[in-house]
Write a protein that holds these residues in place. Structure first.
Motif, PDB file in Angstrom:
ATOM      1  N   LYS A  53       0.830  -1.210   0.000  1.00 57.92           N
ATOM      2  CA  LYS A  53       0.000   0.000   0.000  1.00 57.92           C
ATOM      3  C   LYS A  53       0.863   1.258   0.000  1.00 57.92           C
ATOM      4  CE  LYS A  53      -2.139   0.999   3.807  1.00 57.92           C
ATOM      5  NZ  LYS A  53      -3.069   0.934   4.948  1.00 57.92           N
ATOM      6  N   VAL A  54       1.938   1.248   0.766  1.00 57.00           N
ATOM      7  CA  VAL A  54       2.828   2.407   0.833  1.00 57.00           C
ATOM      8  C   VAL A  54       3.500   2.645  -0.516  1.00 57.00           C
ATOM      9  CG1 VAL A  54       4.978   3.281   1.846  1.00 57.00           C
ATOM     10  CG2 VAL A  54       3.233   2.263   3.301  1.00 57.00           C
ATOM     11  N   ALA A 224      -7.344  12.522   0.866  1.00 55.80           N
ATOM     12  CA  ALA A 224      -8.561  11.945   1.452  1.00 55.80           C
ATOM     13  C   ALA A 224      -8.436  10.429   1.581  1.00 55.80           C
ATOM     14  CB  ALA A 224      -9.769  12.303   0.590  1.00 55.80           C
ATOM     15  N   ALA A 225      -7.866   9.784   0.561  1.00 55.09           N
ATOM     16  CA  ALA A 225      -7.701   8.333   0.600  1.00 55.09           C
ATOM     17  C   ALA A 225      -6.714   7.917   1.684  1.00 55.09           C
ATOM     18  CB  ALA A 225      -7.235   7.820  -0.768  1.00 55.09           C
ATOM     19  N   LYS A 231      -7.504   0.305   2.371  1.00 57.74           N
ATOM     20  CA  LYS A 231      -6.561  -0.148   1.361  1.00 57.74           C
ATOM     21  C   LYS A 231      -7.164  -0.103  -0.049  1.00 57.74           C
ATOM     22  CE  LYS A 231      -4.108  -3.791   2.323  1.00 57.74           C
ATOM     23  NZ  LYS A 231      -3.669  -5.202   2.522  1.00 57.74           N
ATOM     24  N   ILE A 232      -8.381  -0.591  -0.194  1.00 60.57           N
ATOM     25  CA  ILE A 232      -9.027  -0.617  -1.513  1.00 60.57           C
ATOM     26  C   ILE A 232      -9.219   0.798  -2.048  1.00 60.57           C
ATOM     27  CG2 ILE A 232     -11.054  -1.340  -2.814  1.00 60.57           C
ATOM     28  CD1 ILE A 232      -9.287  -3.623  -1.764  1.00 60.57           C
ATOM     29  N   LEU A 233      -9.638   1.714  -1.173  1.00 60.60           N
ATOM     30  CA  LEU A 233      -9.831   3.103  -1.583  1.00 60.60           C
ATOM     31  C   LEU A 233      -8.521   3.728  -2.043  1.00 60.60           C
ATOM     32  CD1 LEU A 233     -11.827   5.459  -1.805  1.00 60.60           C
ATOM     33  CD2 LEU A 233     -11.297   6.058   0.560  1.00 60.60           C
ATOM     34  N   ILE A 240      -6.688   5.990 -10.289  1.00 58.39           N
ATOM     35  CA  ILE A 240      -7.264   7.173 -10.948  1.00 58.39           C
ATOM     36  C   ILE A 240      -6.160   8.174 -11.286  1.00 58.39           C
ATOM     37  CG2 ILE A 240      -8.740   9.199 -10.573  1.00 58.39           C
ATOM     38  CD1 ILE A 240     -10.583   7.378  -8.908  1.00 58.39           C
ATOM     39  N   VAL A 241      -5.249   8.381 -10.341  1.00 56.06           N
ATOM     40  CA  VAL A 241      -4.133   9.308 -10.576  1.00 56.06           C
ATOM     41  C   VAL A 241      -3.276   8.821 -11.741  1.00 56.06           C
ATOM     42  CG1 VAL A 241      -1.956  10.163  -9.626  1.00 56.06           C
ATOM     43  CG2 VAL A 241      -4.024  10.199  -8.224  1.00 56.06           C
ATOM     44  N   ALA A 242      -2.901   7.531 -11.720  1.00 54.02           N
ATOM     45  CA  ALA A 242      -2.022   6.980 -12.755  1.00 54.02           C
ATOM     46  C   ALA A 242      -2.665   7.066 -14.140  1.00 54.02           C
ATOM     47  CB  ALA A 242      -1.660   5.537 -12.422  1.00 54.02           C
TER      48      ALA A 242
END
Length: 387
Positions: A53-54, A224-225, A231-233, A240-242
């Motif tokens: 996640k990191v 916000a995430a 983790k899923i968010l 979305i960013v990528a």
């Protein structure tokens, strides 16, 4: 026309790969250690020490920050503020405060790479060099104290926030008090700058409004995430960013610090293996069992190996996550090796002011020593107050 030897492309490719590895010494050392542990140790990619996640979150934040850098927004604000400076103290205060505030969202590296070169250019002809040297040295503690406020402000905050699962309110309570203390300290430090009158008339570059809007939305999404912690968010937000950057400004993928991402991977492997060595863990754990031990230990270790490796190394040996967070934030100030931001600061300072490097380095060392000692004391008080 002679055909090139078949070995040449292979040698060129190997040379390019080797040069890429050599660019970041911390990554090179961590990679070698990780390979050793993979061969001779028990490399675990699924333990709690390996945080996918990191990696994903840091990657997405790097894309967003690269987008902000491309907008020219921070430089625009810097040029606008310095044009309003009537004396050296005002110039230093504006530069320091903009570095402090901007690093909350743009990370300390970007704040340094934007504000320090601008400051060095604008102060080149100021006669009172002592004030100029002092003003430059304030930028480093400013960006570290600013970027330490949010979990998304720098990679080690993000890692520790995730590793210890620190409640957002508790995290912000500790970092917020340090943020306030830093704001007061930086403003008090500016009183040591002389009020010599200056006249600055620099061209103010326009920033790209549409680009800025896009990356503000993406930054809000990522923050916000991160604060939500799901983790899923986080994976959805990063995706979305990528995708957005790929179709909007895919050149930004080249600006991602892949050395840092791979360094995290190597650290996870190293720490995961170290955690299985009972003799070593039994030796290290007592040093970090108390709140003050975790805090001061992180500061001290950071001075030698920088704050990101120190964070990952110390985290498994303590339960005092917030103490390690504050220790890593403060520990980034101090020696040249204390953080990547400090190395960047030193390189920019010596490259752009080579003839005066001794003066800049001397005040840099004095100021950072004072700040790290004072902030260590303040950090202990903060941790005692909130515990």
């Amino acid at each position: 026309m002679e055909q090139p030897l078949p070995e040449q492309p292979k040698q060129g490719m190997l040379g390019t790969i080797w040069n890429w590895f050599k660019e970041d010494k911390v990554f090179l050392v961590s990679f070698i250690l990780a390979v050793i542990f993979i061969i001779f140790g028990n490399a675990h990619f699924t333990t709690k020490f390996f945080d996918y996640k990191v990696i994903v979150t840091v990657f997405a934040l790097m894309l967003v920050v690269a987008g902000f850098r491309d907008t020219g927004l921070l430089r625009h604000f810097g040029q606008t503020l310095v044009n309003r400076s009537k004396n050296t103290r005002q110039l230093v205060r504006f530069t320091t405060m903009l570095s402090f505030i901007s690093s909350i969202f743009f990370t300390n590296d970007v704040a340094i790479l934007t504000m320090l070169p601008l400051y060095l250019i604008l102060t080149k002809n100021i006669k009172n060099r002592r004030s100029v040297y002092l003003g430059a040295s304030f930028i480093l503690p400013a960006v570290h104290l600013g970027s330490g406020l949010l979990p998304s402000g720098n990679p080690h905050n993000l890692y520790l926030y995730s590793f210890f699962k620190i409640p957002t309110f508790d995290f912000l309570k500790g970092t917020g008090l340090m943020f306030i203390a830093g704001f007061i300290m930086l403003n008090l430090a500016c009183f040591f700058i002389a009020k010599d009158p200056i006249e600055i008339d620099t061209h103010v570059n326009h920033f790209r409004h549409r680009h800025t809007f896009v990356y503000v939305i993406l930054m809000i999404l990522m923050i916000a995430a991160v604060l939500h912690g799901d983790k899923i968010l986080l994976y959805i937000a990063a995706a979305i960013v990528a995708v957005t950057v790929f179709f909007y400004q895919r050149k930004l993928f080249k600006q991602v610090d892949y050395h840092l991402l791979l360094t995290f991977v190597c650290f996870f492997i190293i720490v995961g293996n170290i955690s299985t060595i009972t003799v070593l863990t039994n030796f290290l754990r007592p040093f970090f069992q108390s709140v003050s031990g975790s805090f001061l230990g992180t500061i001290i270790v950071s001075q030698g190996i920088s704050n990101i490796p120190a964070s990952v190394l110390i985290a498994p040996f303590t339960t005092h996550g917030l103490a390690v967070v504050l220790g890593a934030d403060v520990g980034g100030i101090g020696t040249i090796m204390a953080s990547m931001a400090t190395l960047i600061f030193y390189k920019v300072m010596t490259l752009q002011a080579f003839a005066e490097r001794k003066g800049f380095v001397r005040y840099f060392m004095i100021t950072n020593t004072i700040f790290v000692i004072a902030l260590a004391v303040i950090g202990l008080l903060v941790l005692h107050f909130i515990s």
